[in-house]
Motif scaffolding. Sequence first.
Motif, PDB file in Angstrom:
ATOM      1  N   VAL A  50       0.848  -1.195   0.000  1.00  0.00           N
ATOM      2  CA  VAL A  50       0.000   0.000   0.000  1.00  0.00           C
ATOM      3  C   VAL A  50       0.882   1.243   0.000  1.00  0.00           C
ATOM      4  O   VAL A  50       2.008   1.220   0.487  1.00  0.00           O
ATOM      5  CB  VAL A  50      -0.977   0.053   1.202  1.00  0.00           C
ATOM      6  CG1 VAL A  50      -1.901  -1.137   1.203  1.00  0.00           C
ATOM      7  CG2 VAL A  50      -0.237   0.135   2.512  1.00  0.00           C
ATOM      8  N   TYR A  51       0.339   2.320  -0.537  1.00  0.00           N
ATOM      9  CA  TYR A  51       1.016   3.621  -0.537  1.00  0.00           C
ATOM     10  C   TYR A  51       0.369   4.478   0.540  1.00  0.00           C
ATOM     11  O   TYR A  51      -0.857   4.566   0.635  1.00  0.00           O
ATOM     12  CB  TYR A  51       0.854   4.301  -1.901  1.00  0.00           C
ATOM     13  CG  TYR A  51       1.456   5.681  -1.931  1.00  0.00           C
ATOM     14  CD1 TYR A  51       2.793   5.858  -2.249  1.00  0.00           C
ATOM     15  CD2 TYR A  51       0.687   6.797  -1.612  1.00  0.00           C
ATOM     16  CE1 TYR A  51       3.355   7.131  -2.264  1.00  0.00           C
ATOM     17  CE2 TYR A  51       1.245   8.067  -1.625  1.00  0.00           C
ATOM     18  CZ  TYR A  51       2.566   8.220  -1.943  1.00  0.00           C
ATOM     19  OH  TYR A  51       3.114   9.467  -1.947  1.00  0.00           O
ATOM     20  N   TYR A  57       4.444   0.425   1.728  1.00  0.00           N
ATOM     21  CA  TYR A  57       4.581  -0.611   2.746  1.00  0.00           C
ATOM     22  C   TYR A  57       4.310  -1.956   2.087  1.00  0.00           C
ATOM     23  O   TYR A  57       3.202  -2.227   1.649  1.00  0.00           O
ATOM     24  CB  TYR A  57       3.601  -0.345   3.899  1.00  0.00           C
ATOM     25  CG  TYR A  57       3.893   0.964   4.583  1.00  0.00           C
ATOM     26  CD1 TYR A  57       4.739   1.009   5.677  1.00  0.00           C
ATOM     27  CD2 TYR A  57       3.370   2.165   4.103  1.00  0.00           C
ATOM     28  CE1 TYR A  57       5.048   2.225   6.290  1.00  0.00           C
ATOM     29  CE2 TYR A  57       3.677   3.371   4.702  1.00  0.00           C
ATOM     30  CZ  TYR A  57       4.507   3.395   5.804  1.00  0.00           C
ATOM     31  OH  TYR A  57       4.815   4.587   6.396  1.00  0.00           O
ATOM     32  N   LYS A  58       5.346  -2.795   1.978  1.00  0.00           N
ATOM     33  CA  LYS A  58       5.247  -4.116   1.351  1.00  0.00           C
ATOM     34  C   LYS A  58       5.477  -5.169   2.425  1.00  0.00           C
ATOM     35  O   LYS A  58       6.478  -5.135   3.133  1.00  0.00           O
ATOM     36  CB  LYS A  58       6.297  -4.279   0.248  1.00  0.00           C
ATOM     37  CG  LYS A  58       6.225  -5.628  -0.457  1.00  0.00           C
ATOM     38  CD  LYS A  58       7.464  -5.920  -1.268  1.00  0.00           C
ATOM     39  CE  LYS A  58       8.607  -6.436  -0.467  1.00  0.00           C
ATOM     40  NZ  LYS A  58       8.501  -7.795   0.048  1.00  0.00           N
ATOM     41  N   ASN A 102      -3.935   7.564   8.790  1.00  0.00           N
ATOM     42  CA  ASN A 102      -2.485   7.413   8.919  1.00  0.00           C
ATOM     43  C   ASN A 102      -2.087   5.980   9.230  1.00  0.00           C
ATOM     44  O   ASN A 102      -1.036   5.751   9.838  1.00  0.00           O
ATOM     45  CB  ASN A 102      -1.950   8.356   9.997  1.00  0.00           C
ATOM     46  CG  ASN A 102      -2.064   9.806   9.559  1.00  0.00           C
ATOM     47  OD1 ASN A 102      -1.711  10.140   8.430  1.00  0.00           O
ATOM     48  ND2 ASN A 102      -2.568  10.659  10.425  1.00  0.00           N
ATOM     49  N   PHE A 103      -2.918   5.026   8.826  1.00  0.00           N
ATOM     50  CA  PHE A 103      -2.665   3.625   9.157  1.00  0.00           C
ATOM     51  C   PHE A 103      -2.731   2.742   7.918  1.00  0.00           C
ATOM     52  O   PHE A 103      -3.347   3.093   6.909  1.00  0.00           O
ATOM     53  CB  PHE A 103      -3.697   3.119  10.168  1.00  0.00           C
ATOM     54  CG  PHE A 103      -3.684   3.854  11.472  1.00  0.00           C
ATOM     55  CD1 PHE A 103      -2.728   3.584  12.436  1.00  0.00           C
ATOM     56  CD2 PHE A 103      -4.630   4.835  11.731  1.00  0.00           C
ATOM     57  CE1 PHE A 103      -2.713   4.276  13.636  1.00  0.00           C
ATOM     58  CE2 PHE A 103      -4.626   5.524  12.935  1.00  0.00           C
ATOM     59  CZ  PHE A 103      -3.666   5.246  13.890  1.00  0.00           C
ATOM     60  N   VAL A 104      -2.123   1.570   8.040  1.00  0.00           N
ATOM     61  CA  VAL A 104      -2.212   0.513   7.033  1.00  0.00           C
ATOM     62  C   VAL A 104      -3.047  -0.606   7.655  1.00  0.00           C
ATOM     63  O   VAL A 104      -2.807  -1.007   8.793  1.00  0.00           O
ATOM     64  CB  VAL A 104      -0.814  -0.023   6.655  1.00  0.00           C
ATOM     65  CG1 VAL A 104      -0.919  -1.235   5.742  1.00  0.00           C
ATOM     66  CG2 VAL A 104       0.025   1.077   6.012  1.00  0.00           C
ATOM     67  N   TYR A 105      -4.024  -1.090   6.922  1.00  0.00           N
ATOM     68  CA  TYR A 105      -4.893  -2.168   7.392  1.00  0.00           C
ATOM     69  C   TYR A 105      -4.649  -3.404   6.541  1.00  0.00           C
ATOM     70  O   TYR A 105      -4.468  -3.301   5.322  1.00  0.00           O
ATOM     71  CB  TYR A 105      -6.360  -1.754   7.277  1.00  0.00           C
ATOM     72  CG  TYR A 105      -6.724  -0.612   8.191  1.00  0.00           C
ATOM     73  CD1 TYR A 105      -7.268  -0.853   9.447  1.00  0.00           C
ATOM     74  CD2 TYR A 105      -6.511   0.709   7.801  1.00  0.00           C
ATOM     75  CE1 TYR A 105      -7.602   0.203  10.291  1.00  0.00           C
ATOM     76  CE2 TYR A 105      -6.839   1.764   8.634  1.00  0.00           C
ATOM     77  CZ  TYR A 105      -7.379   1.499   9.875  1.00  0.00           C
ATOM     78  OH  TYR A 105      -7.691   2.546  10.706  1.00  0.00           O
ATOM     79  N   ALA A 106      -4.664  -4.578   7.175  1.00  0.00           N
ATOM     80  CA  ALA A 106      -4.427  -5.826   6.460  1.00  0.00           C
ATOM     81  C   ALA A 106      -5.325  -6.912   7.029  1.00  0.00           C
ATOM     82  O   ALA A 106      -5.611  -6.937   8.227  1.00  0.00           O
ATOM     83  CB  ALA A 106      -2.963  -6.227   6.604  1.00  0.00           C
ATOM     84  N   TYR A 124      -1.541  -1.364  11.108  1.00  0.00           N
ATOM     85  CA  TYR A 124      -0.147  -0.974  11.288  1.00  0.00           C
ATOM     86  C   TYR A 124      -0.063   0.526  11.482  1.00  0.00           C
ATOM     87  O   TYR A 124      -0.657   1.300  10.729  1.00  0.00           O
ATOM     88  CB  TYR A 124       0.681  -1.375  10.058  1.00  0.00           C
ATOM     89  CG  TYR A 124       2.108  -0.921  10.112  1.00  0.00           C
ATOM     90  CD1 TYR A 124       3.021  -1.537  10.964  1.00  0.00           C
ATOM     91  CD2 TYR A 124       2.553   0.142   9.342  1.00  0.00           C
ATOM     92  CE1 TYR A 124       4.340  -1.115  11.020  1.00  0.00           C
ATOM     93  CE2 TYR A 124       3.867   0.572   9.391  1.00  0.00           C
ATOM     94  CZ  TYR A 124       4.757  -0.062  10.235  1.00  0.00           C
ATOM     95  OH  TYR A 124       6.061   0.364  10.300  1.00  0.00           O
ATOM     96  N   ASP A 125       0.690   0.928  12.506  1.00  0.00           N
ATOM     97  CA  ASP A 125       0.927   2.339  12.788  1.00  0.00           C
ATOM     98  C   ASP A 125       2.363   2.676  12.381  1.00  0.00           C
ATOM     99  O   ASP A 125       3.314   2.238  13.043  1.00  0.00           O
ATOM    100  CB  ASP A 125       0.729   2.611  14.278  1.00  0.00           C
ATOM    101  CG  ASP A 125       0.922   4.071  14.652  1.00  0.00           C
ATOM    102  OD1 ASP A 125       1.454   4.852  13.834  1.00  0.00           O
ATOM    103  OD2 ASP A 125       0.545   4.431  15.784  1.00  0.00           O
TER     104      ASP A 125
END
Length: 152
Positions: A50-51, A57-58, A102-106, A124-125
């Motif tokens: 994700v960008y 973030y990979k 401001n987060f990445v969700y998976a 993810y923070d």
Amino acid sequence: MTDGTNIFILGGALTGTGTPQTTLYRYNVGANTYTPLAPFTTGTWNHAAVYLNGKIYKFAGTGPATASTNVHEIYDVAGNSWAAGANYPLAISFVSAFAHGNFVYAAGGLQTAGSVPSQKAYRYDPLSNTWDDPAMADLPATRWAAATGLLD
């Protein structure tokens, strides 16, 4: 994945051998050109990417020896460089992911060992470099290789 201007293409499996790749390309839509960028460390396919705020973030995916991995690498677009992030909580492939706020969700995925599907979900923070389990409810059923998107 896109930053809103360019498209980024990360890794994948080499045709014919299935060897995981470490390549990163930027496709400039306006100029119709590809530019090779700094490669990442752990070759993967079926990873999530994700960008968010100038970084890619990979994480997770199928890596060395066709086994699932939990490796998390962060690409700084402006600096054309990679750094290690906190490992994803599961060694898993085919995770669905998106950025919001401001987060990445998976969520979801499939562990290559035993082909075990998952319904786990994490947030993810980037500021604390941590994955948070309780911050996001798990999926109601297992899913893997599902498309994700966000509609505000």
